[in-house]
Structures are given as structure tokens and as C-alpha cells.
Design an enzyme around this catalytic site. Structure first.
Site, short mmCIF file in Angstrom:
data_model
loop_
_atom_site.label_atom_id
_atom_site.label_comp_id
_atom_site.label_asym_id
_atom_site.label_seq_id
_atom_site.Cartn_x
_atom_site.Cartn_y
_atom_site.Cartn_z
N ASP A 255 -7.47 -4.31 -10.28
CA ASP A 255 -8.52 -4.04 -11.28
C ASP A 255 -9.67 -3.32 -10.59
O ASP A 255 -9.69 -3.19 -9.38
CB ASP A 255 -9.01 -5.35 -11.91
N GLU B 147 1.82 -15.49 -7.03
CA GLU B 147 1.89 -14.60 -5.87
C GLU B 147 2.85 -15.10 -4.79
O GLU B 147 3.25 -14.33 -3.93
CB GLU B 147 0.49 -14.39 -5.27
N1 ADE Z 1 -8.97 -10.46 -7.05
C1 ADE Z 1 -8.47 -9.53 -7.87
N2 ADE Z 1 -9.44 -8.90 -8.55
C2 ADE Z 1 -10.61 -9.46 -8.14
C3 ADE Z 1 -11.97 -9.26 -8.48
N3 ADE Z 1 -12.32 -8.36 -9.39
N4 ADE Z 1 -12.90 -10.02 -7.87
C4 ADE Z 1 -12.53 -10.94 -6.96
N5 ADE Z 1 -11.27 -11.18 -6.60
C5 ADE Z 1 -10.31 -10.44 -7.18
#
Ligand code: ADE
Length: 230
Positions: free
Chosen positions: A198, A13
């Protein structure tokens, strides 16, 4: 005023942002930290690592090295039912969903002695909203909302629903509210922008790595847009 502090959790990142730094020089600290100029503006870039403690350490290091503000860019899981992968959440409120002082009658999510939630610097939040709207293409939603942080990668539909229902969170990640708490103690203005990588349900683990390369480009574009405006 000092350099603009930029923060990201993972190497993927921050490495693209770092590749754009001129006169980059490493700085001693609790995590990889580099000073330099991004498009002519003095910046300090911290790769804080994952989780709340690491975010707080990096915030402290940035403040000690004179950062005038701290901007966090990164990815998060979607916690709002109407949000999807690729949408963008700029935090207007931060909570720690894993804090539990309920044994002492503190509401869930409240660190004893700390506020119920934290707010970003208003101007930085406004600048991030504007930059995100310009950097991301028109099909994506850019929304302002609550970000819930905890030392847990959320990959369970019931858990993410609980976080949404309990805190009104639109995004779940692992650093934002820790930066918020640290920045409040350090008196440094901050703001956080997250691209949803996600759905924080069972599919998170497969979506997540695939998304990171693309997210890195967005982080770079956002960082450049922000320093151009501050
Ligand atoms: N960063 C990206 N996706 C995440 C998730 N599902 N839980 C915690 N941090 C995250």
C-alpha cells in the site's frame, strides 16, 4: 550452525511457508513457533505478531532455540515517492520512526542508548537482493534502502512524507527495526525483505487486505529461495 530463523508478522504471511515444512513440530515460545525442514534445510518459523515488542520477543525466542540467522519476510507501506505497490524493498538500514528522546537532545527516531540506525548482515542482505530479483517478475522494482518501523499502521500522506523526508525511508512497517535492535543485542545476523502492499496514505486500508494473499505466495517463494542459497 543452527537452523535458519524465518519470521513473519501475521498468520497469512507464514501459513504458506508452514505448509511446505516437513517434520513440522511446534516449539514452546512467546508466539507460534515451529521447527521443521524446508526443502531439506532445517528452519525455525516464527509468527511474531504485529509490532516492535512482538518482533523482539520472537527474535529472542529464535536465538534461544539456536537460530543461526533471522530472515524477516512480509509486507510494508511504500514511503519512497518513486515506489509503488508490488515493488520490493530489502532493508539496508533500519530506524524506529516512533522513537522520541528529543527531550534529552537525542535526534528524533533514536532510542536513547541505542545506535542511530541498524544495518543488516551484509551477506544475508546480498542473498535477499538476489533471491528477490529472481522471485519477483521483471516489472517490479527490487531496491535496497532504509526501512522505518514503528507501532503505527501508517495511513496518512503527511505522516508517510514526514517519515520519508526525516529518515530517507523507502518502506514503513512495524517490526523490522525492532528485529534489528534485538538481533544486535542477541548477536544474530538478520535481514528483512518487504513487498509494498500500500502507499501508507489514506488508501492503505482498502489496498492492504486485498494484497495479503498474493504477498503470502511471494513470502513462500522467497523463503524457499533463501534456504536454498544459505
Ligand atoms: N505494513 C503494511 N502496510 C503498512 C503501513 N501502511 N504502515 C505500517 N505497516 C504496514
Amino acid at each position: 550452525s543452527g537452523p535458519i530463523g524465518l519470521m513473519g508478522a501475521m498468520e497469512s504471511e507464514v501459513e504458506l511457508i508452514q505448509s511446505y515444512l516437513v517434520d513440522a513440530h511446534p516449539i514452546e515460545g512467546p508466539c507460534p513457533l515451529v521447527g521443521g525442514r524446508l526443502d531439506g534445510t532445517d528452519v525455525l518459523l516464527a509468527q511474531c505478531g504485529v509490532g516492535k515488542v512482538n518482533a523482539a520477543l520472537a527474535a529472542s525466542a529464535l536465538a534461544q532455540n539456536g537460530a543461526s540467522c533471522i530472515i524477516f519476510t512480509g509486507v510494508a507501506g511504500a514511503a519512497g515517492p518513486d515506489l509503488d505497490i508490488g515493488d520490493v524493498v530489502v532493508g539496508n538500514r533500519f530506524v524506529q520512526h516512533d522513537a522520541d528522546g528529543t527531550a534529552f537532545d537525542d535526534p528524533i527516531g533514536v532510542v536513547p542508548g541505542e545506535p542511530r540506525s541498524w544495518q543488516p548482515d551484509e551477506r544475508l542482505h546480498t542473498v535477499l537482493m538476489g533471491c528477490a530479483a529472481r522471485v519477483f517478475d521483471a516489472r517490479r522494482r527490487v531496491v535496497s534502502g532504509t526501512i522505518a518501523s514503528g507501532d503505527q499502521f501508517i495511513g496518512d500522506p503527511a505522516k508517510v512524507r514526514w517519515i520519508h523526508d526525516t529518515f530517507g525511508a523507502l518502506a514503513v512497517e512495524m517490526e523490522g527495526a525492532a528485529l534489528a535492535q534485538a538481533a544486535s543485542h542477541l548477536h544474530v545476523p538478520f535481514a528483512v525483505v518487504r513487498v509494498l502492499s500500500d502507499r501508507a496514505d489514506g488508501t492503505a486500508v482498502t489496498d492492504f487486505p486485498a494484497f495479503l494473499a498474493q504477498a503470502a505466495r511471494h513470502d513462500r517463494d522467497l523463503a524457499r529461495a533463501v534456504v536454498a542459497e544459505l
